[in-house]
Design an enzyme around this catalytic site. Structure first.
Site, PDB file in Angstrom:
ATOM      1  N   SER A 189      30.019  76.913  13.146  1.00  0.00           N
ATOM      2  CA  SER A 189      29.448  77.961  12.297  1.00  0.00           C
ATOM      3  C   SER A 189      30.590  78.693  11.602  1.00  0.00           C
ATOM      4  O   SER A 189      31.368  78.052  10.898  1.00  0.00           O
ATOM      5  CB  SER A 189      28.582  78.915  13.131  1.00  0.00           C
ATOM      6  N   THR A 190      30.733  79.989  11.809  1.00  0.00           N
ATOM      7  CA  THR A 190      31.756  80.763  11.110  1.00  0.00           C
ATOM      8  C   THR A 190      33.148  80.171  11.350  1.00  0.00           C
ATOM      9  O   THR A 190      33.572  80.008  12.489  1.00  0.00           O
ATOM     10  CB  THR A 190      31.746  82.227  11.579  1.00  0.00           C
ATOM     11  N   HIS A 215      26.531  75.380  10.086  1.00  0.00           N
ATOM     12  CA  HIS A 215      25.595  76.355   9.537  1.00  0.00           C
ATOM     13  C   HIS A 215      25.941  76.640   8.079  1.00  0.00           C
ATOM     14  O   HIS A 215      26.935  77.287   7.771  1.00  0.00           O
ATOM     15  CB  HIS A 215      25.649  77.664  10.333  1.00  0.00           C
ATOM     16  N   MET A 308      29.942  82.252  15.452  1.00  0.00           N
ATOM     17  CA  MET A 308      29.395  83.455  16.065  1.00  0.00           C
ATOM     18  C   MET A 308      28.043  83.154  16.688  1.00  0.00           C
ATOM     19  O   MET A 308      27.292  82.304  16.202  1.00  0.00           O
ATOM     20  CB  MET A 308      29.250  84.559  15.020  1.00  0.00           C
ATOM     21  N   ASP A 311      24.420  79.530  19.422  1.00  0.00           N
ATOM     22  CA  ASP A 311      23.790  78.256  19.076  1.00  0.00           C
ATOM     23  C   ASP A 311      24.684  77.096  19.499  1.00  0.00           C
ATOM     24  O   ASP A 311      25.872  77.061  19.177  1.00  0.00           O
ATOM     25  CB  ASP A 311      23.529  78.197  17.569  1.00  0.00           C
TER      26      ASP A 311
END
Length: 372
Positions: A189-190, A215, A308, A311
């Site tokens: 993600s991030t 993501h 973050m 997930d």
């Protein structure tokens, strides 16, 4: 200084500024600090005090968003979230923005229904929170804030669903046929666009098939895959429903759709589904990892990179429980150590490795899995 995350919104559309403000205002941990219609107005307001996060459109009058972003990163580096249109040009510009230094990319919110509004609110709030956290980890942001931002107040627009909403959990002691080919499942993600840009170019053409959830919004993953394809020996593309997972190929989940791995004979194919958000995301890493646990069992390697939230943590544990090998990125090299940190807390990770060691982990897995 407010204990909340202070956000400046820069968008030439008054309607967009109002919609974004209304969505963020519902998060008790976020405060709208300033609004600006173009970079010159934004610069004037920045001179009076820096926000914690800038929410930036790319199509702006008097100065385009990419130019303004480059100036921000040169003069006052701070967390920036790009809010761009779902177009081919918008996607390419967003990829460039990530290269310049933006933390996150989201699409312009669609508010046609109550469900769409709730999803837009989740995406927007999570992106701002992730950018603020990533900025603190990188030492970016407002120097007037002497202490780290306090943890935002709990915020949960609607239920937080698990992978059960998409597919049932793996059956205990499920039988797996001998000789299933190896496969690698990666979640991020991030900071993941940077991490994947470092990992994938180091993989050889004989690497086992790789399936990825990063993501990103709808339409943006195709541009991301195309950019990676030009950097890698392996073939990288956005996954389409029914694609076979083949050696030397990387399939990236299309934005706003879940990616599931399915067994097909002595190999694998992917399935693209819509469905609800899982762990506040679509695509969800938990969904990919659970489907990989079911389809490949001990024939898989699960890798959870920077990001973050949580997930992927439970899905990685499900992979480990059926005998898969599991690795998480370590805290030092993660932009945000939420997802891999939660996986470690759950006992889902066989080991932690710095980002630079992840390609070697994949290569070692391939060597162990090769036929005698």
């Amino acid at each position: 200084m407010s204990g909340k995350i202070n956000v400046m919104i820069v968008d030439d559309s008054a309607a967009a500024r109002r919609a974004l403000s209304d969505l963020l205002a519902e998060d008790p941990g976020i405060r709208i600090a300033a609004l600006a219609a173009d970079p010159f107005e934004a610069a004037g307001k920045l001179s009076g005090g820096l926000p914690d996060v800038i929410l930036l459109d790319l199509e702006l009058p008097r100065m385009d968003g990419l130019t303004f972003l480059a100036k921000i990163m040169k003069q006052h580096p701070m967390p920036v979230v790009i809010c761009s249109s779902h177009t081919e040009n918008g996607s390419k510009a967003a990829m460039r923005a990530l290269e310049i230094g933006a933390c996150e990319v989201i699409g312009k919110p669609k508010l046609g229904s109550a469900a769409a509004r709730q999803e837009a609110q989740i995406r927007l709030s999570d992106a701002v929170r992730a950018a603020a956290q990533a900025g603190r980890g990188r030492g970016l942001g407002n120097p007037a804030r002497k202490k780290p931002l306090p943890k935002p107040a709990p915020f949960s627009p609607g239920p937080k669903l698990t992978a059960d909403a998409i597919l049932p959990p793996p059956r205990p002691q499920a039988p797996f046929p001998n000789g299933l080919p190896p496969i690698v499942a990666i979640g991020a993600s991030t900071g993941g666009t940077e991490a994947l840009s470092e990992v994938l170019p180091k993989l050889s053409r004989v690497t086992p098939p790789v399936v990825i959830v990063q993501h990103m919004p709808e339409k943006f993953t195709a541009a991301f895959a195309k950019r990676l394809d030009g950097l890698c020996q392996v073939a990288v593309r956005e996954a389409a429903n029914g694609d076979k997972a083949l050696a030397g190929t990387v399939l990236i989940a299309p934005g706003d759709h879940h990616l599931l791995l399915r067994r097909q004979g002595q190999g694998y194919r992917v399935e693209i589904q819509n469905g609800p958000y899982v762990a506040r995301h679509r695509p969800s890493v938990d969904v990919l990892f659970r489907s990989t646990a079911i389809a490949a069992g001990p024939g898989a390697l699960g890798v959870l990179l920077t990001g973050m939230g949580d997930d992927g943590a439970r899905g990685l544990l499900e992979m480990r429980d059926v005998g898969a090998d599991t690795v998480v990125q370590d805290e030092k090299t993660s932009v945000v150590w939420g997802m891999p940190g939660e996986a470690r807390r759950l006992g889902a990770a066989s080991r932690e490795k710095p980002l630079s060691a992840i390609p070697a982990e994949i290569s070692a897995f391939a060597a162990r899995s090769a036929p005698a």
